[in-house]
Design a protein around this motif. Sequence first.
Motif, PDB file in Angstrom:
ATOM      1  N   ASP A  90       0.828  -1.182  -0.105  1.00 52.11           N
ATOM      2  CA  ASP A  90       0.084  -0.053  -0.067  1.00 52.11           C
ATOM      3  C   ASP A  90       0.841   1.267  -0.072  1.00 52.11           C
ATOM      4  O   ASP A  90       1.754   1.546   0.663  1.00 52.11           O
ATOM      5  CB  ASP A  90      -0.859   0.023   1.222  1.00 52.11           C
ATOM      6  N   LEU A  91       0.347   2.304  -0.963  1.00 50.64           N
ATOM      7  CA  LEU A  91       0.882   3.522  -0.905  1.00 50.64           C
ATOM      8  C   LEU A  91      -0.174   4.534   0.025  1.00 50.64           C
ATOM      9  O   LEU A  91      -1.275   4.442  -0.872  1.00 50.64           O
ATOM     10  CB  LEU A  91       1.314   4.212  -2.118  1.00 50.64           C
ATOM     11  N   LYS A  92       0.112   5.135   1.057  1.00 50.02           N
ATOM     12  CA  LYS A  92      -0.616   6.190   1.526  1.00 50.02           C
ATOM     13  C   LYS A  92      -0.200   7.452   1.456  1.00 50.02           C
ATOM     14  O   LYS A  92       1.078   7.440   2.134  1.00 50.02           O
ATOM     15  CB  LYS A  92      -1.091   5.589   3.006  1.00 50.02           C
ATOM     16  N   ILE A  93      -0.701   8.538   1.268  1.00 48.52           N
ATOM     17  CA  ILE A  93      -0.477   9.748   1.305  1.00 48.52           C
ATOM     18  C   ILE A  93      -1.873  10.189   2.061  1.00 48.52           C
ATOM     19  O   ILE A  93      -2.863  10.465   1.890  1.00 48.52           O
ATOM     20  CB  ILE A  93      -0.435  10.411  -0.190  1.00 48.52           C
ATOM     21  N   GLY A  94      -1.139  11.229   3.435  1.00 49.35           N
ATOM     22  CA  GLY A  94      -2.015  11.807   4.361  1.00 49.35           C
ATOM     23  C   GLY A  94      -2.991  10.613   4.916  1.00 49.35           C
ATOM     24  O   GLY A  94      -4.319  11.030   4.926  1.00 49.35           O
ATOM     25  N   GLY A  95      -2.654   9.259   4.880  1.00 52.32           N
ATOM     26  CA  GLY A  95      -3.684   8.307   5.273  1.00 52.32           C
ATOM     27  C   GLY A  95      -4.455   7.535   4.343  1.00 52.32           C
ATOM     28  O   GLY A  95      -5.113   6.822   4.590  1.00 52.32           O
ATOM     29  N   LYS A  96      -4.478   8.277   3.155  1.00 51.54           N
ATOM     30  CA  LYS A  96      -5.351   7.693   2.276  1.00 51.54           C
ATOM     31  C   LYS A  96      -4.749   6.864   1.109  1.00 51.54           C
ATOM     32  O   LYS A  96      -3.551   7.106   0.713  1.00 51.54           O
ATOM     33  CB  LYS A  96      -6.157   8.726   1.353  1.00 51.54           C
ATOM     34  N   ARG A  97      -5.132   5.489   0.938  1.00 47.67           N
ATOM     35  CA  ARG A  97      -4.594   4.608  -0.187  1.00 47.67           C
ATOM     36  C   ARG A  97      -4.543   5.209  -1.660  1.00 47.67           C
ATOM     37  O   ARG A  97      -5.718   5.741  -1.831  1.00 47.67           O
ATOM     38  CB  ARG A  97      -5.396   3.201   0.146  1.00 47.67           C
ATOM     39  N   MET A  98      -3.298   5.364  -2.187  1.00 46.45           N
ATOM     40  CA  MET A  98      -3.112   5.994  -3.158  1.00 46.45           C
ATOM     41  C   MET A  98      -3.064   5.063  -4.481  1.00 46.45           C
ATOM     42  O   MET A  98      -2.924   5.509  -5.644  1.00 46.45           O
ATOM     43  CB  MET A  98      -2.317   6.971  -3.422  1.00 46.45           C
ATOM     44  N   ASN A  99      -2.973   3.689  -4.422  1.00 46.17           N
ATOM     45  CA  ASN A  99      -2.444   2.831  -5.172  1.00 46.17           C
ATOM     46  C   ASN A  99      -3.169   2.850  -6.296  1.00 46.17           C
ATOM     47  O   ASN A  99      -2.776   2.775  -7.711  1.00 46.17           O
ATOM     48  CB  ASN A  99      -2.714   1.598  -4.626  1.00 46.17           C
ATOM     49  N   ASP A 100      -4.518   3.295  -6.645  1.00 45.04           N
ATOM     50  CA  ASP A 100      -5.285   3.321  -7.780  1.00 45.04           C
ATOM     51  C   ASP A 100      -5.619   4.451  -8.477  1.00 45.04           C
ATOM     52  O   ASP A 100      -6.287   4.707  -9.381  1.00 45.04           O
ATOM     53  CB  ASP A 100      -6.364   2.152  -7.635  1.00 45.04           C
ATOM     54  N   LEU A 101      -4.897   5.561  -7.576  1.00 46.16           N
ATOM     55  CA  LEU A 101      -5.333   6.954  -8.211  1.00 46.16           C
ATOM     56  C   LEU A 101      -4.141   7.145  -9.120  1.00 46.16           C
ATOM     57  O   LEU A 101      -2.991   6.936  -9.268  1.00 46.16           O
ATOM     58  CB  LEU A 101      -5.112   7.982  -7.191  1.00 46.16           C
ATOM     59  N   PRO A 102      -4.803   7.527 -10.691  1.00 48.94           N
ATOM     60  CA  PRO A 102      -3.775   7.985 -11.650  1.00 48.94           C
ATOM     61  C   PRO A 102      -2.818   9.054 -11.264  1.00 48.94           C
ATOM     62  O   PRO A 102      -3.250  10.117 -10.622  1.00 48.94           O
ATOM     63  CB  PRO A 102      -4.719   8.477 -12.595  1.00 48.94           C
TER      64      PRO A 102
END
Lengths: 281, 368
Positions: free
Chosen positions: B61-73
């Motif tokens: 998992d990659l989280k930025i500011g606690g939000k999972r970002m894996n699938d965000l372009p």
Amino acid sequence: MTRKRFNLIWTTVLITLIALFFLFPLVWMITSSMKSEAEIYKNMTSWKAFLPSANINEWFGAYAQLFKRFPIMHYILNSVTYALCLTAGSLVINGLAGYGFAKFKFTGNKILFSILIAMMVIPGATLIIQQFQIAKNMGLLNTILAVVLPGMASPFYIYMFKNAFEAIPESVSEAAAMEGAGSFRIFWNILLPMAKPTIATVGTLAFIGSWNDYVWPLMVLNDSSQFPLQVAITNVNVTQPVYMNQVMAILTISTIPLVLVYIFAQKYLVQGLGSAGNGDK
Amino acid sequence: MVQIDLEHVYKKYEKAKDYSVTDFNLHINDEEFIVFVGPSGCGKSTTLRMIAGLEDISKGDLKIGGKRMNDLPAKDRDIAMVFQNYALYPHMSVYDNMAFGLKIRKTPKDVIDKKIKNAAKVLGLTEYLKRKPADLSGGQRQRVALGRAIVRDAPIFLMDEPLSNLDAKLRVSMRAEIAKIHHQLKTTTIYVTHDQVEAMTLADRIVIMKDGKIQQVGTPQEVYRHPVNVFVGSFIGSPAMNFCRVHLNGDHVVSDDGSMNFLLPEGRLKKLRQQGYQGKELVMGIRPEDIHAEQMFMETFPEDIATAEVTVSELLGAETQLYTNIGNNEVVCKVDSRDYVKPGVKVKLGFDMNKAHFFDPATEMTLD
């Protein structure tokens, strides 16, 4: 005389001869359009065939007659419209296809592109009946769409755009993506402007192709008011009485845009075609 | 507040046999300047590109500011990135290059103008705003690329070897410029480089990578003073740490050919003995600056001296680098420029055994 100088002289002579060989029908066409019908036949066997009429008043006589007998301006307008539409469509469609092949990884990418390249060996003439059937089934006959649509997509132009886009470093489109640009914006604002030489080449080739096309518009158009210039030439050539100087005049008119295009876009034509293989710009 | 968390992140490229990045775990604090450093092919750029969204994450998992970002372009992650080859848009002026991202975000024109003029002032680009990238020097181009990132006010900066294409002098001044910008903006920054000097000078924390795995994470001082393994010891520091195989015999460490025979300080000896290394082989590492040529040192530590034959000596101004052979071992030392000797001469060198590092020969992990 040094060998280098000798080479220079004899290549110059050879090139001049070849140039003359290609130029003489053009010169004959133009001069013949600038004299009377009788003069053409009288001068046919002498060097005077390559000179316009001695009487300056006769120079544009054939043109005046031609414009009086046929709606030439209308044909020119048709031709320009078809050529511009086809060129614009060709740039967008082939550009997008090239972008897809160059920058997106999808299953079957390579196979699809191979098929596309393989299609380049199929002569256009063998497809013309099927194309006509499709145009007919779609109800496009006698419309501008019938003239313009089939010529827009071309494997060769797609290939050229693909090469051009592949030559642009991946990081440029990645940088744009990082700044929030979507796929289409990257294509439209970043990659397409960076492929200007290819745009010029494809644009010029598409324009010339459309301007010169004769068989296809003749097949899909019945109404003579929709004819482009090339088809109209046949009209001039078969409508009795046929005047040779008027035929030469309309041929000259139809050649002018091509000469202009070659003069202004020659650099891109040579550049674009020469680099089609390696994507260097 | 932006924190970045990488949790058990793996990356495997299509058709590749091995993972390019293996079990990457890192917590990055807000406003932190993190540097990924390692030899080429160690996975540092891949990791950065996964954070950017330019590469898919295979696992984890990659989280930025606690939000999972894996699938965000990439385009929706709101991250600014500076590339090694600048990646400027050649058909646009410097101004338009910087304005591109803001225009996409529909920022009002006057705001764009103000931001660009500010950034241009900070970066010394004011007079070049109308020029095209082709008319700029390498340093100016990289400054435009930095400017493009700055004007965005993005919460995260990623920099992928931004100084690698510049000449040595420019690299040093741009390095200072980047440090200055980070000091002003306090944007969370991840910086990739293979240059350990850049890593040491810029980083709040350094992440040292090798073969897709994190070797050590720590402040520049930590990784320099306490390398966890032989690789980190050899990678950080220039010239590199000297290594040689030694045995712990009694209270001395002795090299295989006997050319080095040094007394160990009490505390170090105790620690090694406790770990059961008495009589066993060790890897000793010592930094070039911890080897001394001054008489003072040798008088203080008479049992930590070896005789070395100088093969190359480099006078660098304030200091001299001596490349020497001690028995079969090549040893580099950094001594005062007054201690310059010509190649071929034999000199006595004192080893500061308080600062030596010991590693297990099999695992290459530190024993300190």
